[in-house]
Every structure is written in structure tokens, then in C-alpha cells.
Design a protein around this motif. Structure first.
Motif, mmCIF file in Angstrom:
data_model
loop_
_atom_site.group_PDB
_atom_site.id
_atom_site.type_symbol
_atom_site.label_atom_id
_atom_site.label_comp_id
_atom_site.label_asym_id
_atom_site.label_seq_id
_atom_site.Cartn_x
_atom_site.Cartn_y
_atom_site.Cartn_z
ATOM 1 N N SER A 64 22.424 55.871 27.501
ATOM 2 C CA SER A 64 23.765 55.663 28.050
ATOM 3 C C SER A 64 23.921 54.188 28.413
ATOM 4 O O SER A 64 22.937 53.498 28.680
ATOM 5 C CB SER A 64 23.952 56.512 29.313
ATOM 6 O OG SER A 64 23.886 57.879 28.997
ATOM 7 N N GLU A 101 28.189 57.858 28.196
ATOM 8 C CA GLU A 101 27.256 58.575 29.060
ATOM 9 C C GLU A 101 26.701 59.719 28.215
ATOM 10 O O GLU A 101 27.334 60.767 28.077
ATOM 11 C CB GLU A 101 27.975 59.109 30.304
ATOM 12 C CG GLU A 101 28.473 58.028 31.238
ATOM 13 C CD GLU A 101 27.352 57.215 31.875
ATOM 14 O OE1 GLU A 101 26.248 57.763 32.087
ATOM 15 O OE2 GLU A 101 27.583 56.013 32.135
ATOM 16 N N LEU A 102 25.541 59.506 27.633
ATOM 17 C CA LEU A 102 24.953 60.493 26.731
ATOM 18 C C LEU A 102 24.129 61.523 27.496
ATOM 19 O O LEU A 102 23.438 61.188 28.468
ATOM 20 C CB LEU A 102 24.067 59.804 25.700
ATOM 21 C CG LEU A 102 24.778 58.867 24.732
ATOM 22 C CD1 LEU A 102 23.756 58.134 23.872
ATOM 23 C CD2 LEU A 102 25.758 59.630 23.869
#
Length: 69
Positions: free
Chosen positions: A10, A53-54
Motif C-alpha cells: 500500500s 490501500e491493498l
């Protein structure tokens, strides 16, 4: 290559001094594309910034669009 950013983290991404239009491709933890995954875009002094935002195990490709496409 110079036209894409690949990440499994992220964060904020972009190309210094550029404001490109991009396509963002996100892949889940088994490698399947996740259409419509959310990301934020903002223009800053240094260029256009893309924030992702992974989820754990996810990855993404941020790819500059070719002009005229």
C-alpha cells in the motif's frame, strides 16, 4: 517499464513531474483481477499521486494510458 508501476505494498505512487491518466489493475491473493478496486488520485506540486490501500496478499499495476486511447 517506465509506463507502469507494479506493487504489492500500500502507499502513494506516481511519476515525478507528470500528471498522467492511468488504468489501475488490482489482483487478489490468488491472482484474479478485482474490478473497480478503490484508489485515490490527487494532484500535487510534484505531480499526480495515486494512493492504494491493498489488502494482504493483493498486488497492483498502475499503467499510464497511451495518448489517443
Amino acid at each position: 517499464g517506465k509506463e507502469r508501476i507494479l506493487t504489492c505494498l500500500s502507499g502513494e505512487f506516481g511519476w515525478r513531474g507528470e500528471r498522467p491518466e492511468v488504468d489501475v489493475f488490482v489482483f487478489n491473493d490468488v491472482g484474479q483481477e478485482v474490478p473497480g478496486y478503490p484508489f485515490a488520485v490527487k494532484d500535487a506540486e510534484v505531480g499526480r499521486i495515486f494512493t492504494l490501500e491493498l489488502k494482504p496478499g493483493y498486488s497492483a499495476a498502475i499503467v499510464k494510458r497511451v495518448k489517443g486511447q
